[in-house]
Design an enzyme around this catalytic site. Structure first.
Site, short mmCIF file in Angstrom:
data_model
loop_
_atom_site.label_atom_id
_atom_site.label_comp_id
_atom_site.label_asym_id
_atom_site.label_seq_id
_atom_site.Cartn_x
_atom_site.Cartn_y
_atom_site.Cartn_z
CB SER A 175 -0.87 -0.02 1.25
OG SER A 175 -2.07 0.69 1.03
N PRO A 183 -8.23 -0.07 -5.84
CG PRO A 183 -8.84 1.80 -7.12
CD PRO A 183 -8.82 0.29 -7.14
NE ARG A 217 -2.37 5.56 6.87
CZ ARG A 217 -1.45 6.33 6.35
NH1 ARG A 217 -1.48 7.63 6.54
NH2 ARG A 217 -0.49 5.82 5.60
CE1 TYR A 250 0.49 0.51 8.94
CE2 TYR A 250 -0.99 2.37 8.69
CZ TYR A 250 -0.78 1.01 8.75
OH TYR A 250 -1.84 0.16 8.60
CB CYS A 305 -2.86 8.70 28.60
SG CYS A 305 -4.21 9.65 29.28
CE1 TYR A 310 -6.99 0.79 4.54
CE2 TYR A 310 -5.96 2.42 3.12
CZ TYR A 310 -6.52 1.17 3.30
OH TYR A 310 -6.62 0.32 2.25
C1 LIG Z 1 -5.91 -3.13 1.41
C2 LIG Z 1 -6.17 -3.81 0.13
C3 LIG Z 1 -6.45 -3.05 -1.00
C4 LIG Z 1 -6.47 -1.53 -1.00
O1 LIG Z 1 -5.24 -0.97 -0.75
P1 LIG Z 1 -5.04 0.62 -0.94
O2 LIG Z 1 -3.65 0.84 -0.52
O3 LIG Z 1 -6.03 1.28 -0.06
O4 LIG Z 1 -5.29 0.92 -2.38
C5 LIG Z 1 -6.73 -3.71 -2.17
N1 LIG Z 1 -6.73 -5.08 -2.23
C6 LIG Z 1 -6.45 -5.84 -1.16
C7 LIG Z 1 -6.48 -7.30 -1.29
C8 LIG Z 1 -6.17 -5.23 0.05
O5 LIG Z 1 -5.88 -5.99 1.12
#
Ligand SMILES: *Cc1c(COP(=O)(O)O)cnc(C)c1O
Length: 478
Positions: free
Chosen positions: A250, A331, A374, A378, A405, A435
């Site tokens: 991703s 996507p 996030r 990350y 906290c 997300y």
């Molecule tokens: C999370 C996921 C996506 C979407 O990923 P993005 O980074 O949000 O585009 C697509 N396909 C599968 C199988 C996923 O696990």
């Protein structure tokens, strides 16, 4: 605003390399704000100058209607991104066997948003019974739903097959037998794809291509599980193998990673077709297209991505001597992410002086890691802007933190904000559509924010703010 000695607050030594001192700290940096967002800078009404507007509403109007923190989705932006992905993939693959865009529901889904996707003709990927329920209630037809997941329950799989979802993406050898057992019991003949792990690990700016991948998803090509999976699917007459699938990660900017994936998947498809004398009509290439969270990112748009993938897939399939399969892409972030902003109210503002006399301004907001995990999870970068007024103060390197906290409760690690930012100001953080709501929590018993959509001056509450009763609804001693 706290007073400070000239110079010390404006030290730039601690800012990350990509973060430039803005010429005008009030300005919105265009690639990271939703389509309809802007700040008027020359207007008759001085009170409107510098006040962020989105969907035809000022942030003050939004905050007045639903309070803060709030997730605000620019409906125009979300839907035009979804439509652009659908249209560009359709166009780019029209001379081949076609392509479909499946929106990844896990990035952001509500019943109202599922309704937009249904109206706009997109298919949807889900990976739990809960996501399935939401998209069904939004009017997505089962024939437009793909069911993913690395540990699906019998109940989830039986429901998906009973509904007649378009496709089940199988993630393990054990799941092949699980799906076959349930299909036999229910009299279903589900179309399936096999998720393959192909040894490509993609991260934001680079990817690693290895033969093995040390992670939980899919059937490994390197250790033979993928080919064993194909054989096992073909042994079960109820399962209809439609093809193979991969999702390499991703927030990917490196198109080389996708080219590598296409190359490996075309080779694998050819190998399966030769070995079993069959044609796999479908190829799943996953999602993962990157979006700019800050000015440090510059990703390709849907047209460029689609053209690149189509051209490369055609070449690779020709080299392998196979027909080009129909393609699906998934996507999530690239549709939902840039369409959303989070609106916060500033509370405590605290300058903290570090070694060397450098001062970091800690700006606390009324949310934090419960509405955006996030940054903590990350190390993600975000931006922010003072949204409720124009400031003539100089830029000050700041860190936006929440009310939880944890010292890791950071929303925006580094951003230049006006040095006079103060309690009561509204602060907006862009690119929080994906997300953030979907990964939100009740940590510290904080009630989760509402999601509202805005368009043409109208605000629609898609999901209301959690109430104290919601918070206690499952506590049987409350
Ligand atoms: C999370 C996921 C996506 C979407 O990923 P993005 O980074 O949000 O585009 C697509 N396909 C599968 C199988 C996923 O696990």
């Amino acid at each position: 605003m706290s007073s400070h000695e000239a110079g010390s607050l404006h030290a730039q030594g601690q800012a990350p390399a990509w973060l430039e001192v803005p010429e005008d700290v009030n300005a919105l940096l265009t690639p990271i704000w939703p389509a309809t967002a802007f700040k008027p800078d020359q207007v008759g009404d001085a009170a409107a100058k510098g006040v962020l507007q989105v969907g035809g509403l000022t942030v003050a109007q939004i905050a007045e209607q639903v309070g803060t923190p709030a997730y605000v989705i620019d409906e125009t932006d979300f839907r035009s991104r979804a439509q652009a992905f659908a249209a560009e993939f359709e166009r780019a693959f029209a001379h081949l066997a076609g392509a479909h865009v499946h929106y990844a529901a896990k990035s952001l889904i509500t019943v109202g948003i599922a309704g937009w996707l249904a109206q706009d003709g997109l298919a949807v990927d889900v990976c739990s019974g809960g996501e399935l329920e939401i998209v069904l209630r939004g009017g997505i037809l089962p024939q437009r739903i793909t069911f993913h997941g690395s540990n699906k329950s019998d109940e989830e799989l039986a429901q998906a097959m009973d509904l007649g979802v378009d496709l089940i993406v199988i993630d393990s050898l054990a799941e092949i037998d699980q799906v076959a057992r349930l299909a036999a019991a229910g009299g279903w003949e589900p179309p399936v794809m096999l998720r393959c792990s192909i040894g490509i690990e993609a991260h934001t700016h680079e990817f690693i291509a290895t033969s093995h991948e040390d992670q939980k998803f899919g059937l490994s090509v390197a250790d033979g599980s993928a080919m064993a999976g194909v054989r096992r699917v073909l042994e079960h007459p109820a399962l209809r193998l439609r093809g193979i699938h991969t999702h390499i990660g991703s927030q990917i900017f490196d198109t080389e990673a996708f080219r590598h994936a296409i190359s490996r998947m075309a080779r694998l498809t050819a190998q399966i077709e030769r070995e079993h004398d069959l044609v796999l009509p479908e190829l799943g290439l996953g999602g993962g297209f990157g979006v700019p969270y800050t000015t440090g990112h510059d990703p390709a748009g849907p047209a460029e991505i689609a053209d690149g993938m189509a051209g490369y897939l055609e070449r690779e399939c020709r080299a392998e001597g196979i027909a080009v399969p129909h393609v699906t892409v998934e996507p999530g972030r690239a549709i939902a992410g840039p369409a959303g902003i989070t609106l916060y109210t500033v509370g405590t503002v605290k300058p903290v002086t570090l070694d060397g006399g450098f001062t970091r301004l800690y700006v606390s907001v009324d949310g934090g890691m419960s509405d955006n995990i996030r940054t903590a999870l990350y190390g993600a970068d975000y931006s922010a802007t003072l949204a409720s007024r124009y400031s003539t103060a100089p830029p000050q390197l700041a860190r936006v933190v929440g009310k939880h906290c944890e010292s890791g409760d950071i929303v925006v690690k580094d951003e230049y904000l006006p040095a006079d930012i103060a309690a009561g100001d509204l602060l907006a953080v862009p690119v929080t559509g994906a997300y953030c709501h979907s990964m939100s929590s009740n940590y510290n018993a904080i009630r989760r924010p509402p999601i509202v959509s805005v368009k043409d001056g109208l605000l629609t509450v898609l999901v209301r703010r959690e109430s104290m009763d919601d918070l206690l609804a499952r506590d049987l001693y409350a």
